[in-house]
Structures are given as C-alpha cells and as structure tokens.
Design a protein around this motif. Structure first.
Motif, PDB file in Angstrom:
ATOM      1  N   GLN A 380       0.843  -1.203   0.000  1.00 41.57           N
ATOM      2  CA  GLN A 380       0.000   0.000   0.000  1.00 41.57           C
ATOM      3  C   GLN A 380       0.880   1.255   0.000  1.00 41.57           C
ATOM      4  OE1 GLN A 380      -2.682   0.151   3.282  1.00 41.57           O
ATOM      5  NE2 GLN A 380      -3.795   1.929   2.541  1.00 41.57           N
ATOM      6  N   THR A 382       1.730   5.051   0.706  1.00 43.44           N
ATOM      7  CA  THR A 382       1.381   6.072   1.698  1.00 43.44           C
ATOM      8  C   THR A 382       1.857   7.431   1.213  1.00 43.44           C
ATOM      9  OG1 THR A 382       1.672   4.409   3.425  1.00 43.44           O
ATOM     10  CG2 THR A 382       1.558   6.704   4.131  1.00 43.44           C
ATOM     11  N   TYR A 383       1.009   8.422   1.384  1.00 47.23           N
ATOM     12  CA  TYR A 383       1.326   9.791   0.963  1.00 47.23           C
ATOM     13  C   TYR A 383       1.334  10.703   2.167  1.00 47.23           C
ATOM     14  CZ  TYR A 383       0.540   8.297  -3.872  1.00 47.23           C
ATOM     15  OH  TYR A 383       0.615   7.650  -5.073  1.00 47.23           O
ATOM     16  N   GLU A 437       1.061  13.365   7.683  1.00 43.15           N
ATOM     17  CA  GLU A 437       0.494  12.169   7.067  1.00 43.15           C
ATOM     18  C   GLU A 437      -0.982  12.354   6.805  1.00 43.15           C
ATOM     19  OE1 GLU A 437       1.346   8.594   9.107  1.00 43.15           O
ATOM     20  OE2 GLU A 437       3.418   9.151   9.611  1.00 43.15           O
TER      21      GLU A 437
END
Length: 438
Positions: A380, A382-383, A437
């Motif tokens: 997955q 993540t940004y 985040e």
C-alpha cells in the motif's frame, strides 16, 4: 484498633532511636536486672528441654536393651528341640543356658523404669513448665515498660523541640499545651511500671533460686535411683548366672572376644545357602549362546532379560590385518516386512513386474499441471502532504512546496529525522517535521 494506632505512632521514634537520630532514655539499674532475667529465661528453657531429652534417652536405653536381649535369645534358640547347640558347641553352654534369664532381666528393668520416668515428668518437667509460664507474664510487663518508655521519650523530644522554637504561632501554642499534658501522662505511666519492675525483679530472682534448688536435688536423686536400679538388676543377674563382673579393661574384653570367636565368620561366608543361586535354565542358555554361531545371536539375545529391539544396530566387528588392528562397519540389520516402505503410486518398474495383472495394459493418467504461483500483494502506497516549502540543500534532498502530495518511501519513528519520499519522478530525503500524514 487502639493498640494498632499506638504501635503506628511509636514506630517512627523507635526507628530513629535505633539509628541514633533520636535520644533514648536508659535506666542502668533496670538494665542490670533485665540482663539477669534474660539469663534466667534461657536457663529455664534449657532445663525443660534437657529434662525431656533425659527421659527420652533413658526410655530408649531400656527399650533397646530389652530388644537386644530378645533378639539374642532368638539367635541362640533357632529351632527349639531340633538342633542341639549345646551338644555341638559345649564351650557355649554357659551362654546358651542364660540368654533366657538375661531376656527376663531386661524386660523386668524396662517395666520398673516407667514409674521413675513418670516421677521425673511430674516432679521436674511440670514445675519447670509452670516456672516458664510465670517468666512469660513478667516478660509481658517488661515489653509494656518498653512501650511506655518509647511514649515518654517521643513526647519529651517533641515538647523540647516546640519549646525551643523561637517564633511560635497560635497553633504552636495549642500543640504545646497538648504536648505538656501528654508528656505528663506518659511520665507517670513509665515511672510507675519502671519502679514496680525495679522493686519486684530482685525479689523474684531470689524466690526463683529457692524454687530451683529443690528441683536440682530431686533430679539428682532420681538419676541416682535409675543408675542404682541398673546396677542392682545386673549384679543380681551376674550372681545367678555365675558371670565374673570384676573390673576388666575394654582392651582385654575385645581380645577375649576375638579369641573365642575362632573361625566362625569365615565358615559362615563359605556356606552355600548365602551364595547367589543361578537357575539351570540360565546356565544352559548362556552355554548355548557362547557355543552358537554369529547367525544365532538373535536367538540368544531373545532369551536374555533385556531383549534387543529390531531396529538396534549391532556393534562394529573387529578385524585384524597384518600387524595393525582396525574396525569395519557391520552390515545394517535386515528390514522386516512391517517396516518396508510402500511403493509409489506409479513407476515403470512396478508396471513391468506386474505383467500378470489385467490392469498393467492400461494407460497411466497424466501428471497434474503445476500450480500457478499466487500473485504477491502490492504494498500500500502512503502519501504525506507538505506543510512548508523545502528547498534541497545538498545532493539527495527532495525539494517541494507547501501543499504538495509526496509519496512516502521510508520513514522512521520520529518526525525529527530525515524521511525518504518521491515527487514528480524524483526521489530524495526531506525533514519529517515538514510534512503531515494523510
């Protein structure tokens, strides 16, 4: 609950007085009486224990003597009327004829000693225990005196500190009045019990001496009576049985014993009945195994008390070649039919050997196709969102503007470290506290 509260109130001062932080009052006269009383307690406890130990030891002495006489009589009368010991051993005539008298004498002594031991328990053990109970009551009074002394010292210390205080408040004045009252009560209670103990302890120790003196005399004469009983009965037995009871040293007794024993012990050791009996079947099996060939070793081992298991590997055999001695590995044991592995579901050799079967002409099914590997799950992505503008300072840094959406490649547990990200195809590091985040 009241006693628990007083104990908790005394604990802080008791601890500080033991480590020297608080002053503790000492009465030299009472301390001397207290040392003598402690010694008296220890002596009374030892007197009770030693009296009990003496009675048990005397009872064990006569019980063991009676048992010794009984077993001695059994040894010299093995089979009544069927074996003539006197005829076979006339030199032991005197001993054989008197073992029964000796047994009766020891049993009579065991019966006579019972009342003497009961007398020791009632005249010595009982009064000593009563004396111990009185000492326990006095010990309680001494413990109470220690508590009153602790109250006296702690109130005296608190009152002295408050009186020496220069600037007293209204609360201090109230506490001062209350402490003076408590100190006066503690002083009266301590002086009362302290003076009573200093007055009564010397009188009690004098009376206890008068109490112990008859106990000592009684115990002495009771011991003397027991020793006199032993001497009287043994002298009577010696006179009736014509034994010489003159004073003979121990070395002479041992020497006479060795001379009279002759070679009886060596004869007993050579008797066949005390040797280990081996059955004829065991001897026959052992001879058969030793004379049989190597192939019959399995049969011999099967008759032993510890049979070998089928899977046990025999030890390596020794072979001699020239002048050197070596070892060669023994062949493995044959595998039994129950331990043989099953054949595979399909093999060419197995099909050729089964030519007599009707199913041998049939075509074998094709093997199943190989399983396709499962696709690995994609990680997955993540940004993070940039909170501030950041310009690259050195090679390897990632530049971005506030509001940019950065793909997070690697991060640490702390936002104060440098993280790794990717933006617009470029990858580099950036401060973790510059982003948030999503």
């Amino acid at each position: 609950m009241k006693g628990i509260g007083k104990a908790l109130a005394r604990t802080p001062f008791a601890v500080t007085s033991k480590i020297g932080m608080s002053k503790k009052s000492v009465d030299a006269e009472f301390e001397d009486y207290h040392r003598h009383f402690t010694s008296l307690e220890s002596a009374a406890e030892k007197l009770t224990k030693d009296t009990k130990a003496f009675s048990d030891a005397v009872a064990s002495l006569f019980t063991s003597g009676a048992g010794f006489a009984e077993h001695f009589a059994v040894i010299f009368q093995p089979i009544q009327g069927e074996y003539d010991l006197i005829g076979k051993h006339p030199e032991a005539d005197h001993t054989i004829r008197n073992v029964t008298k000796y047994e009766n004498t020891m049993q009579e002594m065991q019966g006579l000693i019972g009342p003497e031991l009961e007398l020791i328990e009632s005249r010595i053990g009982g009064p000593a225990k009563e004396f111990q109970s009185v000492l326990k009551l006095i010990r309680k009074s001494i413990t109470k005196r220690e508590h009153k002394l602790t109250d006296y010292d702690r109130f005296n210390s608190s009152l002295t500190k408050l009186r020496d205080k220069k600037d007293k408040t209204l609360s201090d004045e109230k506490n001062l009045f209350k402490l003076e009252q408590d100190f006066e009560i503690a002083t009266n209670e301590y002086e009362y019990i302290n003076n009573a103990l200093k007055q009564d302890l010397p009188r009690f120790m004098m009376l206890s001496t008068q109490f112990i003196d008859p106990l000592f005399n009684s115990f002495f004469y009771m011991q003397l009576n027991i020793f006199y009983l032993i001497m009287e009965k043994m002298n009577s037995f010696a006179d009736e049985s014509k034994f010489d009871i003159a004073n003979v040293p121990g070395g002479q007794i041992a020497q006479e014993y060795e001379e009279k024993r002759t070679d009886a012990w060596s004869v007993i050791e050579n008797l066949g009945i005390i040797k280990r009996i081996v059955s004829h079947s065991t001897i026959f099996t052992h001879e058969l195994c030793s004379s049989s060939s190597i192939g019959a070793s399995t049969t011999c081992s099967a008759g032993s008390s510890k049979p070998r298991t089928p899977s046990a590997v025999p030890p390596p055999s020794r072979s001699v070649s020239g002048s050197s001695i070596g070892y060669k590995k023994a062949p493995p044991p044959p595998t039994s039919s129950s331990q043989a592995a099953a054949p595979p579901p399909y093999s060419a050799s197995y099909s050729a050997n089964a030519s007599t079967s009707a199913a041998a002409t049939k075509r074998a099914p094709p093997p199943p196709p190989p399983l396709k590997p499962k696709p690995k799950p994609t990680p997955q992505i993540t940004y993070v969102v940039a909170l501030y503008d950041f310009a690259a300072q050195t090679d390897g840094d990632l530049s971005f503007n506030a509001g940019d959406r950065i793909e997070l490649v690697e991060k640490t547990q702390s936002a104060e470290d440098w993280w790794t990200g990717r933006l617009n195809g470029a990858q580099g590091v950036f401060p973790g506290n510059y982003v948030q985040e999503t």
